[in-house]
Design a protein around this motif. Sequence first.
Motif, PDB file in Angstrom:
ATOM      1  N   GLY A 149      54.301  62.158  26.120  1.00 13.19           N
ATOM      2  CA  GLY A 149      53.262  62.171  25.097  1.00 13.19           C
ATOM      3  C   GLY A 149      51.971  61.493  25.478  1.00 13.19           C
ATOM      4  N   ILE A 150      51.721  61.334  26.795  1.00  9.63           N
ATOM      5  CA  ILE A 150      50.549  60.604  27.268  1.00  9.63           C
ATOM      6  C   ILE A 150      49.756  61.445  28.279  1.00  9.63           C
ATOM      7  N   VAL A 151      48.438  61.478  28.124  1.00 13.11           N
ATOM      8  CA  VAL A 151      47.548  62.161  29.067  1.00 13.11           C
ATOM      9  C   VAL A 151      46.770  61.111  29.851  1.00 13.11           C
ATOM     10  N   VAL A 152      46.754  61.231  31.184  1.00 17.20           N
ATOM     11  CA  VAL A 152      45.962  60.329  32.019  1.00 17.20           C
ATOM     12  C   VAL A 152      44.538  60.877  32.093  1.00 17.20           C
ATOM     13  N   VAL A 153      43.590  60.137  31.551  1.00 17.73           N
ATOM     14  CA  VAL A 153      42.195  60.575  31.500  1.00 17.73           C
ATOM     15  C   VAL A 153      41.393  60.042  32.679  1.00 17.73           C
ATOM     16  N   THR A 154      41.562  58.777  32.987  1.00 14.07           N
ATOM     17  CA  THR A 154      40.825  58.138  34.089  1.00 14.07           C
ATOM     18  C   THR A 154      41.790  57.368  34.970  1.00 14.07           C
ATOM     19  N   TRP A 155      41.824  57.688  36.251  1.00 15.72           N
ATOM     20  CA  TRP A 155      42.654  56.954  37.208  1.00 15.72           C
ATOM     21  C   TRP A 155      41.895  55.712  37.669  1.00 15.72           C
ATOM     22  N   MET A 156      42.576  54.569  37.630  1.00 21.28           N
ATOM     23  CA  MET A 156      41.928  53.342  38.078  1.00 21.28           C
ATOM     24  C   MET A 156      42.965  52.324  38.537  1.00 21.28           C
ATOM     25  N   TRP A 157      42.672  51.701  39.661  1.00 15.59           N
ATOM     26  CA  TRP A 157      43.513  50.629  40.192  1.00 15.59           C
ATOM     27  C   TRP A 157      42.702  49.342  40.254  1.00 15.59           C
ATOM     28  N   GLN A 158      43.407  48.215  40.153  1.00 15.13           N
ATOM     29  CA  GLN A 158      42.766  46.913  40.305  1.00 15.13           C
ATOM     30  C   GLN A 158      43.615  46.018  41.193  1.00 15.13           C
ATOM     31  N   ALA A 159      42.957  45.363  42.136  1.00 16.31           N
ATOM     32  CA  ALA A 159      43.637  44.353  42.935  1.00 16.31           C
ATOM     33  C   ALA A 159      43.732  43.074  42.116  1.00 16.31           C
ATOM     34  N   GLY A 160      44.688  42.232  42.469  1.00 19.55           N
ATOM     35  CA  GLY A 160      44.861  40.994  41.718  1.00 19.55           C
ATOM     36  C   GLY A 160      45.073  39.787  42.608  1.00 19.55           C
ATOM     37  N   GLY A 161      44.978  38.627  41.981  1.00 26.40           N
ATOM     38  CA  GLY A 161      45.176  37.362  42.678  1.00 26.40           C
ATOM     39  C   GLY A 161      45.929  36.396  41.785  1.00 26.40           C
ATOM     40  N   VAL A 162      45.948  35.138  42.198  1.00 27.43           N
ATOM     41  CA  VAL A 162      46.731  34.123  41.497  1.00 27.43           C
ATOM     42  C   VAL A 162      45.844  32.932  41.133  1.00 27.43           C
ATOM     43  N   ALA A 163      45.872  32.565  39.856  1.00 29.62           N
ATOM     44  CA  ALA A 163      45.251  31.316  39.406  1.00 29.62           C
ATOM     45  C   ALA A 163      46.386  30.339  39.130  1.00 29.62           C
ATOM     46  N   SER A 164      46.322  29.159  39.705  1.00 36.46           N
ATOM     47  CA  SER A 164      47.403  28.188  39.518  1.00 36.46           C
ATOM     48  C   SER A 164      46.856  26.810  39.156  1.00 36.46           C
ATOM     49  N   ARG A 165      47.635  26.084  38.401  1.00 32.96           N
ATOM     50  CA  ARG A 165      47.181  24.812  37.847  1.00 32.96           C
ATOM     51  C   ARG A 165      47.164  23.682  38.867  1.00 32.96           C
ATOM     52  N   GLU A 166      48.297  23.405  39.479  1.00 33.27           N
ATOM     53  CA  GLU A 166      48.415  22.187  40.289  1.00 33.27           C
ATOM     54  C   GLU A 166      48.581  22.425  41.782  1.00 33.27           C
ATOM     55  N   LYS A 167      49.166  23.541  42.162  1.00 32.24           N
ATOM     56  CA  LYS A 167      49.385  23.819  43.588  1.00 32.24           C
ATOM     57  C   LYS A 167      49.125  25.285  43.864  1.00 32.24           C
ATOM     58  N   PRO A 168      48.668  25.612  45.069  1.00 33.07           N
ATOM     59  CA  PRO A 168      48.364  27.017  45.378  1.00 33.07           C
ATOM     60  C   PRO A 168      49.621  27.863  45.501  1.00 33.07           C
ATOM     61  N   LEU A 169      49.484  29.133  45.178  1.00 31.16           N
ATOM     62  CA  LEU A 169      50.555  30.108  45.384  1.00 31.16           C
ATOM     63  C   LEU A 169      50.003  31.178  46.310  1.00 31.16           C
ATOM     64  N   VAL A 170      50.284  31.014  47.600  1.00 28.92           N
ATOM     65  CA  VAL A 170      49.784  31.925  48.626  1.00 28.92           C
ATOM     66  C   VAL A 170      50.955  32.632  49.302  1.00 28.92           C
ATOM     67  N   ASN A 171      51.827  31.877  49.928  1.00 27.30           N
ATOM     68  CA  ASN A 171      53.016  32.413  50.576  1.00 27.30           C
ATOM     69  C   ASN A 171      54.191  32.452  49.606  1.00 27.30           C
TER      70      ASN A 171
END
Length: 341
Positions: A145-167
């Motif tokens: 019941g869904i039609v895709v009108v506009t295709w779009m992708w987004q890259a993402g990252g990480v926001a962290s409070r006290e320590k980095p999350l990389v690996n």
Amino acid sequence: MTTSRRSLLKFAAAAPAAALLPWSPARAAARLKISHQFPGGTTDDGDFRDRLCRKFAAEIAKRSNGELGADVYAGSSLMKTNAQFSAMRKGALDLSLYPLSYAGGEVPETNIGLMPGLVTSYKQGMAWKTAPVGKMLTDLLAEKGIVVVTWMWQAGGVASREKPLVNPEDAKGLKVRGGSREMDLVLQAAGAAVLSLPSNELYAAMQTGACDAGITSSTSLISFRLEEIAKHLTTGRGKAYWYMFEPLLMSKTIFDGLTKEQQKLIMEVGAEMEAFGTAEAQKDDEAVAKVYAKAGAKIYDLDDAVVGKWRAIARDTAWKDYAAKNANCAKLMDLALQVSA
């Protein structure tokens, strides 16, 4: 007596000959509603996803001489974020710019829209549209019941409070919002506890300490002002293992109730919005680093080796779990892997 919008749509559908006529004041008008969870603005300022919706609405109104229009409801002001997909399927909501993986609990196949490590570039993601995986996904959504009108992708990252999350090893002991069931499986394998919530609820969760780190799109990292509470940012610029499919979707019930000419206009304008969406997403991948650096956060970028670590975990957990869901999921995963990075 007042004629309802849905009555007008039914009238339009019942008069196929009218679809062959040019736009005129005598034609049945349709006013659509577009809902999304992101902060509102204008066509020229603010979160680009809101701007995309407003540009889309303005363009269909312009080209139809006002016979087809749309109102944009930002910030989940019309209905709650997670309710939007189901509402479109029922014909209770016309359109939504919607993170497809949010619908994973209702339609498991949609979780491929946020499959860690599967898409690693904008070019690869957009290539899905014309590849067999895109055709299958489009057809499956239409069945739901869904039609895709506009295709779009987004890259993402990480926001962290006290320590980095990389690996992956950095995740151990953290409470992390990943954005999809599949991302959660990867985080759990890396030793994190996971939270399931839409990105517009991340600020409150991180502010209270219920969440240590949030993974979301670059644009959401900016729009939801997480730099106010984050000391570390891992960007998605250049390299990323987190790409979300975030299309403009439309209720097939409503779409089918429009004239053929109106349908054609919606799909044409929707396709034209894709270049804007991709360009703005890439701009935000760069802008987010500046926003967080200005706020005093430490900035980290990914390289091929780190992306490879996350992808290896995903291959052994999320990918296998998804493919085992049903035959459609297995086929979609197989077709997606055929699209080169």
